[in-house]
Write an enzyme that holds these catalytic residues in place. Structure first.
Site, PDB file in Angstrom:
ATOM      1  N   HIS A   1       0.819  -1.211   0.000  1.00 14.53           N
ATOM      2  CA  HIS A   1       0.000   0.000   0.000  1.00 14.53           C
ATOM      3  C   HIS A   1       0.856   1.266   0.000  1.00 14.53           C
ATOM      4  O   HIS A   1       0.359   2.341  -0.270  1.00 14.53           O
ATOM      5  CB  HIS A   1      -0.989  -0.030   1.172  1.00 14.53           C
TER       6      HIS A   1
ATOM      7  N   SER B   1      -0.112  -1.108  -6.002  1.00 13.42           N
ATOM      8  CA  SER B   1      -0.054  -2.370  -6.749  1.00 13.42           C
ATOM      9  C   SER B   1       0.531  -2.184  -8.138  1.00 13.42           C
ATOM     10  O   SER B   1       0.318  -1.139  -8.768  1.00 13.42           O
ATOM     11  CB  SER B   1      -1.465  -2.931  -6.904  1.00 13.42           C
TER      12      SER B   1
ATOM     13  N   LYS C   1     -14.420  -9.055  -7.270  1.00 12.16           N
ATOM     14  CA  LYS C   1     -13.592  -9.951  -8.099  1.00 12.16           C
ATOM     15  C   LYS C   1     -12.836 -10.951  -7.210  1.00 12.16           C
ATOM     16  O   LYS C   1     -12.741 -12.136  -7.534  1.00 12.16           O
ATOM     17  CB  LYS C   1     -12.609  -9.113  -8.922  1.00 12.16           C
ATOM     18  N   ASP C   2     -12.306 -10.473  -6.067  1.00  8.30           N
ATOM     19  CA  ASP C   2     -11.591 -11.364  -5.152  1.00  8.30           C
ATOM     20  C   ASP C   2     -12.537 -12.417  -4.578  1.00  8.30           C
ATOM     21  O   ASP C   2     -12.156 -13.583  -4.426  1.00  8.30           O
ATOM     22  CB  ASP C   2     -10.939 -10.563  -4.008  1.00  8.30           C
TER      23      ASP C   2
ATOM     24  N   GLU D   1       5.896 -34.205   0.866  1.00  9.99           N
ATOM     25  CA  GLU D   1       4.666 -33.753   0.209  1.00  9.99           C
ATOM     26  C   GLU D   1       5.047 -33.102  -1.122  1.00  9.99           C
ATOM     27  O   GLU D   1       6.170 -32.630  -1.299  1.00  9.99           O
ATOM     28  CB  GLU D   1       3.962 -32.720   1.091  1.00  9.99           C
TER      29      GLU D   1
HETATM   30  C1  HEM Z   1       0.866 -15.997   3.131  1.00  8.97           C
HETATM   31  C2  HEM Z   1       1.391 -15.689   1.987  1.00  8.97           C
HETATM   32  C3  HEM Z   1       1.095 -14.427   1.220  1.00  8.97           C
HETATM   33  C4  HEM Z   1       0.033 -13.572   1.326  1.00  8.97           C
HETATM   34  C5  HEM Z   1      -1.170 -13.682   2.260  1.00  8.97           C
HETATM   35  C6  HEM Z   1       0.228 -12.518   0.361  1.00  8.97           C
HETATM   36  C7  HEM Z   1      -0.652 -11.479   0.145  1.00  8.97           C
HETATM   37  C8  HEM Z   1      -0.565 -10.561  -0.891  1.00  8.97           C
HETATM   38  C9  HEM Z   1      -1.628  -9.687  -1.327  1.00  8.97           C
HETATM   39  C10 HEM Z   1      -3.031  -9.622  -0.715  1.00  8.97           C
HETATM   40  C11 HEM Z   1      -1.154  -8.968  -2.365  1.00  8.97           C
HETATM   41  C12 HEM Z   1      -1.951  -7.979  -3.239  1.00  8.97           C
HETATM   42  C13 HEM Z   1      -2.759  -8.739  -4.279  1.00  8.97           C
HETATM   43  C14 HEM Z   1      -1.921  -9.476  -5.302  1.00  8.97           C
HETATM   44  O1  HEM Z   1      -1.021  -8.872  -5.901  1.00  8.97           O
HETATM   45  O2  HEM Z   1      -2.132 -10.702  -5.471  1.00  8.97           O
HETATM   46  C15 HEM Z   1       0.221  -9.343  -2.576  1.00  8.97           C
HETATM   47  C16 HEM Z   1       1.080  -8.774  -3.523  1.00  8.97           C
HETATM   48  C17 HEM Z   1       2.379  -9.198  -3.752  1.00  8.97           C
HETATM   49  N1  HEM Z   1       2.991 -10.324  -3.224  1.00  8.97           N
HETATM   50 FE1  HEM Z   1       2.217 -11.516  -1.773  1.00  8.97          FE
HETATM   51  N2  HEM Z   1       1.429 -12.722  -0.292  1.00  8.97           N
HETATM   52  C18 HEM Z   1       1.986 -13.889   0.186  1.00  8.97           C
HETATM   53  C19 HEM Z   1       3.172 -14.466  -0.240  1.00  8.97           C
HETATM   54  C20 HEM Z   1       4.020 -13.940  -1.202  1.00  8.97           C
HETATM   55  C21 HEM Z   1       5.206 -14.573  -1.707  1.00  8.97           C
HETATM   56  C22 HEM Z   1       5.717 -15.945  -1.269  1.00  8.97           C
HETATM   57  C23 HEM Z   1       5.760 -13.722  -2.620  1.00  8.97           C
HETATM   58  C24 HEM Z   1       7.032 -13.855  -3.429  1.00  8.97           C
HETATM   59  C25 HEM Z   1       8.112 -14.417  -3.069  1.00  8.97           C
HETATM   60  C26 HEM Z   1       4.914 -12.551  -2.706  1.00  8.97           C
HETATM   61  C27 HEM Z   1       5.152 -11.451  -3.507  1.00  8.97           C
HETATM   62  C28 HEM Z   1       4.240 -10.431  -3.762  1.00  8.97           C
HETATM   63  C29 HEM Z   1       4.484  -9.292  -4.637  1.00  8.97           C
HETATM   64  C30 HEM Z   1       5.784  -8.992  -5.398  1.00  8.97           C
HETATM   65  C31 HEM Z   1       3.317  -8.529  -4.634  1.00  8.97           C
HETATM   66  C32 HEM Z   1       3.080  -7.206  -5.392  1.00  8.97           C
HETATM   67  C33 HEM Z   1       2.449  -7.516  -6.717  1.00  8.97           C
HETATM   68  C34 HEM Z   1       2.033  -6.283  -7.482  1.00  8.97           C
HETATM   69  O3  HEM Z   1       1.545  -5.330  -6.879  1.00  8.97           O
HETATM   70  O4  HEM Z   1       2.229  -6.297  -8.700  1.00  8.97           O
HETATM   71  N3  HEM Z   1       3.873 -12.724  -1.841  1.00  8.97           N
HETATM   72  N4  HEM Z   1       0.552 -10.324  -1.676  1.00  8.97           N
END
Ligand code: HEM
Length: 459
Positions: free
Chosen positions: A220, A224, A248-249, A292
């Protein structure tokens, strides 16, 4: 006179007196407004659904886990039976357990898709590096949590997985044996091990919640990304998060829950190993110890290093084959941290990167093959069979295929990503999210336009 006299009402949406009273003390309403109004790029596709799905699964895992813990006994003499009791005697215990066990696998599926989305669209590039790094920390914590959770039912696979994985630490020169004994809390995997694994398995998900909060806070702060990879510049490029992306989500979440429910109700043991319904026996080693599915590619990398390769002086005593495998396995995860530097391209999204796009998909196939290798015995010859329609022998052992695919895994990150970033000529970027390329026009003002041109463009 009220104690608040002199304090003005908070700015923004008009609220009632009670809401204002609370808001002045704790900004709950402005925080909710922030989330609902969060300006989100209007062109997000379904690959952007997986972050919110991951958040939902995390909460569902904590809720089902807490209920399971009410009936589970972390003792080597009772653990297996307490899980059987949950399955048979506890009201809806089978449902809670199957939701949790399959939920773990679904969590990895969702997070892997989320991570590969990031690799495809260059989401790790400035200014989103910290979001990316926090994501990898989350993944590492998830792996530790899942590994320790798998040990808790104290079946054969639980016990032997614990033994194999904790034993890896003994490969570290000089201090390895001491570290392993310290991890076990004794001289083998036993009751103290099970007890501490339970304790940590309960704790770590809450640590993950903390890191997810930071992940979202960082998101934030920089806002995004989107499939085009050009930043939102004008209000025309964004829409409020609510109701557009809440709806959408929710739709994506509904589809995801159908898949999860399919496994829970129709194939609850499909992703598990039958040996884990045999109580742990330290005197009977299973023929094949397999993790797994979500750990299989790393398992293949671990086993890709054989003694022959590292037998020569001066490294033979320091880096044994086992230690080399351990370094490579952890390295395969840690290398992800370097992506913001390894990727030298000026352009974020693979949509405009014709060469990287091909190698991205080659990399996806490579990791899937690594998964197959991890599931099979290394010394057996690899067959490719499909439903009895054909059975083709590759003539190579799974070990050889594992060595080739492990090599490619690192070659992709260390060589291909930086070199393609420099050599490739990206397709013209759109001027902005709202204004696509007109008549094949060149870069008009996206992120790439603000940065220096690549060597191919200078030529
Ligand atoms: C419990 C695990 C995770 C949760 C709950 C989570 C949650 C989120 C959410 C809600 C967003 C915004 C929506 C979206 O872009 O899909 C986001 C964005 C992002 N996440 Fe995660 N995430 C998790 C794990 C990860 C992992 C493992 C990675 C990479 C190694 C990652 C990298 C990113 C990146 C780079 C964004 C920004 C994407 C953009 O704005 O273009 N996340 N995450």
């Amino acid at each position: 006179m009220s104690a608040n006299a002199g304090h003005g009402a908070p700015q923004g949406t008009p609220r009632g007196r009670t809401a204002n009273w609370i808001e002045r003390r704790l900004p709950v309403f402005s925080t909710m407004e922030h989330f609902s109004q969060y300006p989100t790029p209007k062109n997000l596709n379904y690959w952007w659904n997986f972050g919110s799905i991951a958040g939902f699964v995390l909460v569902a895992m904590i809720v089902t886990g807490i209920v399971l813990a009410m009936h589970y006994t972390p003792h080597v003499d009772h653990a297996f039976n307490s899980v059987e009791r949950i399955m048979r005697d506890v009201n809806y215990g089978w449902l809670i357990r199957y939701l949790h066990a399959n939920g773990g696998a679904m969590f990895f599926l969702v997070v892997y898709i989320h991570l590969f989305r990031g690799l495809y669209y260059g989401s790790y590039k400035a200014p989103r590096e910290i979001i990316w790094w926090l994501g990898i920390i989350i993944l590492l914590l998830m792996m530790a949590t899942a590994f320790m959770g798998y040990v808790l039912p104290w079946g054969q696979m639980s016990f032997w997985a614990a033994k194999v994985i904790t034993n890896l630490f003994s490969a570290i020169p000089w201090v390895g044996e001491s570290i392993t004994t310290w991890l076990w809390g004794g001289f083998t995997v036993d009751n103290p091990t099970l007890n501490r694994f339970f304790s940590l398995h309960y704790l770590l998900p809450f640590v993950i919640v903390g890191v997810v909060v930071l992940h979202i806070a960082a998101l934030h702060t920089v806002k995004s990304g989107n499939p085009l990879g050009v930043e939102a510049k004008t209000p025309k490029d964004t829409i409020p998060f609510h109701p557009y992306y809440t709806v959408k989500d929710l739709f994506g979440l509904g589809v995801f829950m159908l898949v999860w429910a399919f496994f829970v109700f129709y194939a609850p043991n499909f992703m598990g190993h039958p040996d884990n319904y045999i109580p742990a026996d330290s005197l009977a080693t299973p023929a094949h110890i397999v993790p797994e599915w979500y750990f299989l590619p790393y398992y293949a990398i671990l086993r890709a290093f054989t003694a022959d390769f590292f037998m020569y002086w001066p490294i033979s005593w320091l880096i044994t084959a086992k230690f080399a495998g351990v370094i490579a396995m952890f390295g395969s995860l840690l290398i992800l941290f370097l992506m913001p530097w390894l990727d030298t391209s000026e352009v974020r999204s693979s949509r405009f990167r014709p060469i990287y796009k091909i190698f991205f998909w080659v990399f996806v196939i490579d990791t899937i093959i690594l998964g197959y290798v991890g599931a099979n015995a290394p010394d057996e010859v690899a067959h490719i069979a499909l439903l009895g329609l054909f059975d083709f022998s590759t003539g190579l052992t799974w070990l050889t295929i594992g060595e080739i695919t492990t090599f490619w895994y690192f070659f992709h990150f260390i060589i291909l990503v930086p070199v393609i970033g420099r050599m490739e000529r990206p397709r013209p970027l759109p001027h902005s999210i709202s204004e696509p390329v007109l008549g094949g026009g060149a870069v008009g003002g996206g992120a790439a336009a603000q940065s220096r041109p690549g060597p191919m463009e200078k030529a």
